[in-house]
Design a protein around this motif. Structure first.
Motif, PDB file in Angstrom:
ATOM      1  N   GLY A  72      69.014  21.380  78.438  1.00  0.00           N
ATOM      2  CA  GLY A  72      68.190  20.272  77.990  1.00  0.00           C
ATOM      3  C   GLY A  72      68.307  19.073  78.907  1.00  0.00           C
ATOM      4  N   GLU A  73      69.528  18.801  79.357  1.00  0.00           N
ATOM      5  CA  GLU A  73      69.759  17.648  80.228  1.00  0.00           C
ATOM      6  C   GLU A  73      69.115  17.843  81.600  1.00  0.00           C
ATOM      7  OE1 GLU A  73      73.982  17.421  80.233  1.00  0.00           O
ATOM      8  OE2 GLU A  73      74.105  16.730  78.147  1.00  0.00           O
ATOM      9  N   LYS A  74      69.232  19.035  82.159  1.00  0.00           N
ATOM     10  CA  LYS A  74      68.684  19.265  83.498  1.00  0.00           C
ATOM     11  C   LYS A  74      67.168  19.222  83.505  1.00  0.00           C
ATOM     12  CE  LYS A  74      68.562  22.409  87.438  1.00  0.00           C
ATOM     13  NZ  LYS A  74      69.143  23.598  88.113  1.00  0.00           N
ATOM     14  N   TYR A  75      66.539  19.782  82.463  1.00  0.00           N
ATOM     15  CA  TYR A  75      65.081  19.916  82.482  1.00  0.00           C
ATOM     16  C   TYR A  75      64.363  18.924  81.573  1.00  0.00           C
ATOM     17  CZ  TYR A  75      65.753  23.903  85.431  1.00  0.00           C
ATOM     18  OH  TYR A  75      66.089  24.697  86.506  1.00  0.00           O
ATOM     19  N   ASP A  76      65.082  17.931  81.080  1.00  0.00           N
ATOM     20  CA  ASP A  76      64.472  16.867  80.287  1.00  0.00           C
ATOM     21  C   ASP A  76      63.575  17.449  79.200  1.00  0.00           C
ATOM     22  OD1 ASP A  76      64.040  14.261  79.530  1.00  0.00           O
ATOM     23  OD2 ASP A  76      62.306  14.004  80.856  1.00  0.00           O
ATOM     24  N   ILE A  77      64.128  18.400  78.466  1.00  0.00           N
ATOM     25  CA  ILE A  77      63.431  19.026  77.353  1.00  0.00           C
ATOM     26  C   ILE A  77      64.313  18.875  76.125  1.00  0.00           C
ATOM     27  CG2 ILE A  77      64.398  21.301  77.974  1.00  0.00           C
ATOM     28  CD1 ILE A  77      61.914  22.585  76.782  1.00  0.00           C
ATOM     29  N   HIS A  78      63.683  18.640  74.977  1.00  0.00           N
ATOM     30  CA  HIS A  78      64.490  18.504  73.765  1.00  0.00           C
ATOM     31  C   HIS A  78      65.033  19.875  73.357  1.00  0.00           C
ATOM     32  CE1 HIS A  78      65.895  16.975  69.912  1.00  0.00           C
ATOM     33  NE2 HIS A  78      65.547  18.172  69.464  1.00  0.00           N
ATOM     34  N   VAL A  79      66.343  19.981  73.262  1.00  0.00           N
ATOM     35  CA  VAL A  79      66.995  21.216  72.820  1.00  0.00           C
ATOM     36  C   VAL A  79      67.710  20.950  71.503  1.00  0.00           C
ATOM     37  CG1 VAL A  79      68.801  22.914  73.299  1.00  0.00           C
ATOM     38  CG2 VAL A  79      67.285  22.150  75.145  1.00  0.00           C
ATOM     39  N   SER A  80      67.320  21.685  70.481  1.00  0.00           N
ATOM     40  CA  SER A  80      68.046  21.671  69.208  1.00  0.00           C
ATOM     41  C   SER A  80      69.030  22.828  69.231  1.00  0.00           C
ATOM     42  CB  SER A  80      67.083  21.838  68.027  1.00  0.00           C
ATOM     43  OG  SER A  80      66.220  20.727  67.914  1.00  0.00           O
ATOM     44  N   THR A  81      70.316  22.532  69.104  1.00  0.00           N
ATOM     45  CA  THR A  81      71.330  23.582  69.155  1.00  0.00           C
ATOM     46  C   THR A  81      71.693  24.045  67.750  1.00  0.00           C
ATOM     47  OG1 THR A  81      73.049  21.886  69.209  1.00  0.00           O
ATOM     48  CG2 THR A  81      72.349  22.802  71.318  1.00  0.00           C
ATOM     49  N   THR A  82      71.776  25.348  67.583  1.00  0.00           N
ATOM     50  CA  THR A  82      72.070  25.937  66.270  1.00  0.00           C
ATOM     51  C   THR A  82      73.292  26.845  66.364  1.00  0.00           C
ATOM     52  OG1 THR A  82      69.757  25.834  65.588  1.00  0.00           O
ATOM     53  CG2 THR A  82      71.165  27.369  64.406  1.00  0.00           C
ATOM     54  N   TYR A  83      74.226  26.608  65.474  1.00  0.00           N
ATOM     55  CA  TYR A  83      75.465  27.397  65.399  1.00  0.00           C
ATOM     56  C   TYR A  83      75.192  28.664  64.594  1.00  0.00           C
ATOM     57  CZ  TYR A  83      80.359  28.349  63.932  1.00  0.00           C
ATOM     58  OH  TYR A  83      81.591  28.903  63.675  1.00  0.00           O
ATOM     59  N   LEU A  84      75.296  29.826  65.257  1.00  0.00           N
ATOM     60  CA  LEU A  84      74.984  31.114  64.630  1.00  0.00           C
ATOM     61  C   LEU A  84      76.152  32.086  64.773  1.00  0.00           C
ATOM     62  CD1 LEU A  84      72.886  33.016  63.233  1.00  0.00           C
ATOM     63  CD2 LEU A  84      71.946  33.474  65.499  1.00  0.00           C
ATOM     64  N   ALA A  85      77.363  31.607  64.558  1.00  0.00           N
ATOM     65  CA  ALA A  85      78.511  32.522  64.641  1.00  0.00           C
ATOM     66  C   ALA A  85      78.442  33.597  63.567  1.00  0.00           C
ATOM     67  CB  ALA A  85      79.809  31.736  64.532  1.00  0.00           C
ATOM     68  N   ALA A  86      77.788  33.303  62.438  1.00  0.00           N
ATOM     69  CA  ALA A  86      77.602  34.308  61.382  1.00  0.00           C
ATOM     70  C   ALA A  86      76.381  35.170  61.695  1.00  0.00           C
ATOM     71  CB  ALA A  86      77.441  33.622  60.026  1.00  0.00           C
ATOM     72  N   HIS A  87      76.413  35.750  62.888  1.00  0.00           N
ATOM     73  CA  HIS A  87      75.300  36.564  63.387  1.00  0.00           C
ATOM     74  C   HIS A  87      75.589  38.055  63.234  1.00  0.00           C
ATOM     75  CE1 HIS A  87      72.477  37.466  67.062  1.00  0.00           C
ATOM     76  NE2 HIS A  87      71.883  37.718  65.912  1.00  0.00           N
ATOM     77  N   LEU A 100      78.149  19.492  69.644  1.00  0.00           N
ATOM     78  CA  LEU A 100      77.431  20.682  70.113  1.00  0.00           C
ATOM     79  C   LEU A 100      76.522  21.318  69.075  1.00  0.00           C
ATOM     80  CD1 LEU A 100      80.319  22.403  72.117  1.00  0.00           C
ATOM     81  CD2 LEU A 100      78.328  21.194  73.050  1.00  0.00           C
ATOM     82  N   VAL A 101      76.522  20.822  67.849  1.00  0.00           N
ATOM     83  CA  VAL A 101      75.807  21.514  66.770  1.00  0.00           C
ATOM     84  C   VAL A 101      74.812  20.582  66.091  1.00  0.00           C
ATOM     85  CG1 VAL A 101      76.036  22.782  64.599  1.00  0.00           C
ATOM     86  CG2 VAL A 101      77.810  23.001  66.371  1.00  0.00           C
ATOM     87  N   ASP A 102      73.541  20.992  66.062  1.00  0.00           N
ATOM     88  CA  ASP A 102      72.502  20.248  65.345  1.00  0.00           C
ATOM     89  C   ASP A 102      72.143  20.886  64.006  1.00  0.00           C
ATOM     90  OD1 ASP A 102      72.188  18.395  67.441  1.00  0.00           O
ATOM     91  OD2 ASP A 102      70.844  19.754  68.503  1.00  0.00           O
ATOM     92  N   ALA A 103      72.354  22.193  63.884  1.00  0.00           N
ATOM     93  CA  ALA A 103      72.019  22.910  62.652  1.00  0.00           C
ATOM     94  C   ALA A 103      72.859  24.173  62.576  1.00  0.00           C
ATOM     95  CB  ALA A 103      70.529  23.256  62.603  1.00  0.00           C
ATOM     96  N   VAL A 104      72.845  24.817  61.407  1.00  0.00           N
ATOM     97  CA  VAL A 104      73.663  26.015  61.161  1.00  0.00           C
ATOM     98  C   VAL A 104      72.772  27.140  60.663  1.00  0.00           C
ATOM     99  CG1 VAL A 104      75.560  26.965  59.802  1.00  0.00           C
ATOM    100  CG2 VAL A 104      75.706  24.623  60.674  1.00  0.00           C
ATOM    101  N   ASP A 105      72.982  28.325  61.216  1.00  0.00           N
ATOM    102  CA  ASP A 105      72.182  29.504  60.894  1.00  0.00           C
ATOM    103  C   ASP A 105      73.119  30.653  60.534  1.00  0.00           C
ATOM    104  OD1 ASP A 105      70.089  31.314  60.647  1.00  0.00           O
ATOM    105  OD2 ASP A 105      69.367  31.065  62.708  1.00  0.00           O
ATOM    106  N   GLY A 106      72.567  31.711  59.977  1.00  0.00           N
ATOM    107  CA  GLY A 106      73.308  32.931  59.690  1.00  0.00           C
ATOM    108  C   GLY A 106      72.343  34.091  59.581  1.00  0.00           C
ATOM    109  N   PHE A 107      72.896  35.290  59.573  1.00  0.00           N
ATOM    110  CA  PHE A 107      72.085  36.502  59.410  1.00  0.00           C
ATOM    111  C   PHE A 107      72.463  37.103  58.068  1.00  0.00           C
ATOM    112  CE2 PHE A 107      70.884  40.851  61.498  1.00  0.00           C
ATOM    113  CZ  PHE A 107      69.717  40.871  60.757  1.00  0.00           C
ATOM    114  N   CYS A 108      71.580  36.932  57.098  1.00  0.00           N
ATOM    115  CA  CYS A 108      71.821  37.435  55.743  1.00  0.00           C
ATOM    116  C   CYS A 108      71.066  38.748  55.585  1.00  0.00           C
ATOM    117  CB  CYS A 108      71.336  36.400  54.721  1.00  0.00           C
ATOM    118  SG  CYS A 108      71.740  36.804  53.011  1.00  0.00           S
TER     119      CYS A 108
END
Length: 453
Positions: A209-224, A253-261
């Protein structure tokens, strides 16, 4: 197309305002996706009031305008925001007050909000084309998994990759999306399944996101998925997932949280434990759910007022009603449907019936959707899921923004971020209709045109 002259007459003209923009775009047609300009998916945009005298000129049906479109328009950009929208004729008298580099003449082309890819896994190591080839030769998923393939192969490759290697591999995928007008993207972790590698993935996402000046939303998906070292100990692994989350969140480093249910991943009760930690940290949640079966994942994410529930081929109408109440976006992923040769369609009609906002995304990942074209995903949304072009375009702009909690993106409206895409097309539906042709003419991110496309 709708006559937009009356729609834009309200745009006020103030001499000081009209000469103060950082940049102006003139002679342009706008697909705003803004209710202020008549965008409303839940009315019949094809009704001709001249031919249907039962509809009054003041009714919502008469005022609804496909795509919220404005013809022969102009917009002013100031301090990275959309500051003014009006008719091209309103700005003409002020053009001499601007330098040439401040003016973009769109020559009648179409401007949309910058596209938003709201569900991706573009940061990963390795390559699984060998599995693609093996499946075409008759190998089953079980055969591939028994040989160390599947998600285990990606986890191994991602763990082994240096941060520099991981960045270089992921960068190519991001650039492919940027070239198609993507100005915001979600990037998930989930191929590390240990603290260090999850951190590495999220760090790379931030760096991109920083290099390419694009908005990056980061999602924590350790429960994948369940990593090999936790085989038979899913609850123990979920405990670790819950412990890592506050650590990575504290590092920014985390904007949102995800999982695979899902039956092959984690139960609703296990995901709930992760969501409780997210709630305590003030983080929004989303979920991979109802892709292979219905085990109540969408009901769970709705209970937590989640941003989105994603995949949804096996989604029940009862859970759709719950999503409608919580205003949870249904993110549809035709790339995975296509790659897996699925035949179970998401319940599009029921989602429409209950007015659940629908988004479309690439789901770019190495196993089930190696797709780096949001334009192709849009075409798939129409051809495979029978969505309309207006639904698909709103699903990659205004509704995709909602799926990421981005309240200032996804529309062309005064006060919104000046993230825009300029297209050499005749009408907005061309973006969904054409296959393999990228008609991008310009990409603006935070009020600045990209020098290279």
């Amino acid at each position: 197309m709708a006559n937009t002259t009356n729609t834009m007459n309200h745009a006020s003209i103030d001499d000081r305002c009209m000469v103060s923009f950082d940049h102006i775009i003139i002679n342009v047609n706008l697909a705003t996706f803004s209710a202020q300009y008549g965008f409303d998916l839940h009315t019949n945009n094809n009704i001709d009031t001249k031919e249907n005298e039962s509809i009054s000129a003041n009714s919502p049906l008469a005022k609804s305008t496909p795509y919220g479109q404005l013809e022969n328009a102009a917009i002013g950009i100031k301090e990275e925001k959309i500051a003014w929208i009006g008719a091209h004729t309103q700005i003409e008298a002020y053009l001499t007050q601007y330098q040439s580099h401040q003016i973009t003449n769109a020559n009648g082309n179409w401007l949309t909000p910058g596209l938003i890819d709201c569900h991706t896994h573009i940061v990963y190591g390795g390559n699984r084309s060998n599995e693609f080839e093996a499946r075409l030769h008759g190998a089953s998923y079980q055969d591939i998994a028994a040989q160390g393939g599947g998600i285990v192969a990606t986890v191994s490759a991602t763990r082994e990759a240096s941060i520099e290697t991981l960045f270089a591999q992921s960068e190519k995928r991001l650039l492919a999306l940027i070239k198609e007008g993507v100005t915001s993207i979600e990037i998930k972790s989930g191929y590390g399944l240990d603290l260090d590698t999850e951190r590495k993935m999220l760090t790379v996402a931030r760096q991109l996101g920083e290099k390419y000046d694009i908005h990056v939303s980061t999602t924590y998906l350790a429960a994948h998925a369940l990593p090999p070292e936790y085989k038979g100990r899913a609850d123990d692994y979920i405990k670790q997932v819950c412990e890592w989350l506050p650590i990575l969140h504290s590092e920014g480093l985390v904007d949102a949280v995800d999982g695979f249910c899902e039956s092959i991943a984690f139960s609703a009760e296990q995901i709930k434990r992760v969501f409780e930690v997210a709630r305590a940290l003030g983080l929004p949640v989303k979920l991979h759910s109802e892709q292979l079966s219905d085990i109540g994942g969408s009901a769970l994410v709705a209970e937590y007022q989640g941003l989105s529930s994603d995949h949804l081929e096996h989604l029940s109408e009862d859970d759709i009603k719950k999503m409608a109440v919580s205003n949870t976006v249904a993110v549809l992923l035709p790339g995975a449907f296509y790659t897996l040769r699925d035949t179970k369609l998401p319940p599009i009609d029921a989602l429409r019936k209950h007015q659940v906002p629908m988004a479309i995304s690439t789901d770019c990942n190495p196993g089930t959707s190696p797709l780096t074209s949001l334009l192709l995903a849009m075409n798939m949304g129409c051809t495979l899921f029978y969505l309309t072009p207006e639904e698909v375009l709103s699903g990659t702009t205004v509704h995709a923004a909602q799926a990421l909690g981005l309240t200032q993106k996804g529309k062309i409206e005064v006060g919104y971020d000046a993230d825009l895409a300029l297209w050499d097309i005749t009408r907005p539906a061309d973006l969904c209709y054409q296959i393999g042709l990228n008609p991008i003419q310009g990409i603006m991110s935070q009020g600045k045109w990209r020098e290279k496309i």
